[in-house]
Design an enzyme around this catalytic site. Structure first.
Site, PDB file in Angstrom:
ATOM      1  CE  LYS A  21      34.162  22.077  95.258  1.00  0.00           C
ATOM      2  NZ  LYS A  21      32.881  21.593  94.678  1.00  0.00           N
ATOM      3  N   GLY A  93      29.168  21.478  89.375  1.00  0.00           N
ATOM      4  CA  GLY A  93      27.611  21.173  89.792  1.00  0.00           C
ATOM      5  C   GLY A  93      27.048  21.999  90.561  1.00  0.00           C
ATOM      6  CG  ASP A 315      31.907  16.537  98.471  1.00  0.00           C
ATOM      7  OD1 ASP A 315      31.337  15.762  97.783  1.00  0.00           O
ATOM      8  OD2 ASP A 315      31.768  17.626  98.603  1.00  0.00           O
ATOM      9  CE  LYS A 342      28.295  13.845  95.384  1.00  0.00           C
ATOM     10  NZ  LYS A 342      27.364  15.113  95.553  1.00  0.00           N
TER      11      LYS A 342
HETATM   12  C1  S3P Z   1      27.658  20.710  97.528  1.00  0.00           C
HETATM   13  C2  S3P Z   1      26.770  19.527  97.838  1.00  0.00           C
HETATM   14  C3  S3P Z   1      27.003  18.183  97.409  1.00  0.00           C
HETATM   15  C4  S3P Z   1      28.680  18.017  97.255  1.00  0.00           C
HETATM   16  C5  S3P Z   1      28.967  19.125  96.436  1.00  0.00           C
HETATM   17  C6  S3P Z   1      28.987  20.369  96.776  1.00  0.00           C
HETATM   18  C7  S3P Z   1      27.205  21.930  97.709  1.00  0.00           C
HETATM   19  O1  S3P Z   1      26.652  17.806  96.333  1.00  0.00           O
HETATM   20  O2  S3P Z   1      28.966  16.850  96.651  1.00  0.00           O
HETATM   21  O3  S3P Z   1      30.750  19.067  96.177  1.00  0.00           O
HETATM   22  O4  S3P Z   1      27.845  22.944  97.759  1.00  0.00           O
HETATM   23  O5  S3P Z   1      25.774  22.012  98.006  1.00  0.00           O
HETATM   24  P1  S3P Z   1      24.874  16.966  96.368  1.00  0.00           P
HETATM   25  O6  S3P Z   1      24.147  18.451  96.525  1.00  0.00           O
HETATM   26  O7  S3P Z   1      24.762  16.894  94.927  1.00  0.00           O
HETATM   27  O8  S3P Z   1      24.989  16.231  97.219  1.00  0.00           O
END
Ligand code: S3P
Length: 428
Positions: A21, A93, A315, A342
């Site tokens: 992802k 996010g 995750d 999250k």
């Molecule tokens: C991600 C970073 C992580 C992770 C999210 C994907 C990314 O979040 O939990 O599922 O793709 O950079 P955080 O940067 O908020 O820790």
């Protein structure tokens, strides 16, 4: 609501998990701002990544499916167009925060919205450093919450110590830094996933990384390329865990990403005594390491997880909590306060949902404590709209005494469309 029942025998077979992802999101974003065509193989067609595609199409980028691959005609930084309607990040996010980094340097107005979960998640961790670089961003709660309105423009470099361990924050600043005047420096205390750094190099850009600091010079032109997305270790983690707790299981996962900033789950499983083997592909020219993971059922022991390991498995904590309910002794997860922001507050959702199934689990300020092994009962369970909670509960059903009725199971499509097909393929 979906009725899920225990496995009648060991799980057996090979699962090719969908594309990563984090890397899929970045492949679209970098392709969009690069010059020329990018071809993306093994892209994850999950709802989150489709949100990213939709946002960049609204900025005039052509993204089309071409057989098994995705073709993106990059416009260069200057070719992105002002979107005529709001950019909807959905549940994602990564879309919201990384896109903010790109929009910060674009000389136009845009608005980002998302779903009810995104509307609660803190964005000032990104909007503050971007404002320091010269972007104008406003939103609810003084620019912290969506909808966010951005007027980008000329940026200047910053030297920034990250107050949270977050690859999304680091990435947003680096994406803005690529467009800024001067050299932008980002310092992290603990290493977070480095997919953005690898993407910059893949697209012909320059970045220097050493001792927790990443440095990019502004004004870089990126060039279209081929991106082969490895399988998502965070998706594989659910079936790896399933093999560990369903007696008689033996599963193989080819083509899974083995980036060391993501493999904390493997180290934890090894510490817990799991029967797990890793065979790294040695083919040259890969920008992200990948390989085959093979797992067999076996007894697990409780463990302690904290510190620098946390960003490398953030995750996977929901499914680690489930594993811990079946492990002998106590498991302590600490230093994981980030779980609270999250897709859901994952300390609360994990503890409450597993408690409903009979687990001996308690929340702490920055994690949880689990005592095992405890047999799980059936009953109703709820993803609360969080894909990783939904998949963790589906795996729990494989060992539960009665059926589990899973509510809001549709959330799983965010990162693993086809999850239940994969599950069916290994149940005999
Ligand atoms: C991600 C970073 C992580 C992770 C999210 C994907 C990314 O979040 O939990 O599922 O793709 O950079 P955080 O940067 O908020 O820790």
């Amino acid at each position: 609501m979906l009725k899920l029942q225990a496995a009648r025998s060991g799980l057996k077979g090979t699962i090719k998990v969908p594309g990563d992802k984090s890397i899929s999101h970045r492949s679209i974003m970098f392709a969009a701002v690069a010059e020329g065509r990018t071809t993306i193989e093994n892209f994850l067609y999950g709802v989150d990544c489709l949100s990213t595609i939709d946002c960049f199409r609204k900025m005039g980028v052509s993204i089309v499916q071409n057989g098994s691959s995705l073709a993106v005609d990059g416009k260069g930084w200057g070719g992105l167009q002002e979107p005529k309607s709001v950019l909807d990040a959905g549940n994602s996010g990564t879309t919201t925060r990384l896109m903010l980094g790109i929009l910060a340097g674009r000389p136009f107005h845009s608005v980002i919205i998302g779903d009810d979960s995104i509307a609660k998640r803190p964005m000032n961790r990104v909007t503050k450093p971007l404002a320091m670089m010269g972007a104008e961003i406003d939103g609810r709660d003084h620019g912290n919450l969506t909808p966010l309105a951005i007027r980008g423009g000329a940026l200047h470099a910053i030297d920034y110590k990250m107050p949270v361990e977050s690859a999304q924050v680091k990435s947003a600043i680096l994406l803005a830094g690529l467009q800024a005047e001067g050299v932008t420096k980002v310092h992290e205390l603990q290493e977070t996933r480095d997919h953005t750094e690898r993407m910059i190099r893949r697209f012909g850009g320059e970045i220097h990384t050493s001792g927790g600091t990443a440095e990019v010079e502004g004004g870089q032109t990126l060039h279209g390329t081929v991106v082969n997305v490895p399988g998502d270790i965070s998706s594989a983690a659910f079936f790896i865990a399933a093999a560990c707790i369903v007696p008689g299981s033996e599963l193989v996962f080819p083509g899974v990403g083995l980036n060391p900033t993501r493999t904390g789950i493997i180290e934890v499983l090894q510490k817990m005594g799991a029967d797990i083997e890793i065979l790294e592909d040695r083919a040259g020219g890969q920008f992200e390491p990948k390989g085959t993971i093979a797992v067999k059922y076996g007894a697990l022991a409780g463990t302690e997880i904290g510190g620098s390991l946390i960003p490398r498995l953030i995750d996977e904590i929901p499914v680690i909590a489930l594993l811990a309910t079946q492990a002998q002794g106590k498991t302590i997860i600490k230093d994981a306060g980030e779980l609270k922001v999250k897709e859901t507050n994952r300390i609360d959702t994990v503890v409450n949902e597993l408690k409903k199934l009979g687990a001996n689990i308690e929340a702490t300020e920055d994690g949880m404590i689990i005592e095992g092994p405890v047999p799980l009962t059936g009953g109703t369970a709820d993803s609360h709209g969080d894909h990783r909670i939904g998949m963790m509960l589906a795996v729990a059903s494989l060992i539960s005494r009665g059926p589990i009725y899973l509510e809001n199971e549709g959330a799983i499509n965010v990162s693993y469309p086809g999850f239940f097909d994969s599950l069916k393929s290994i149940m005999h």
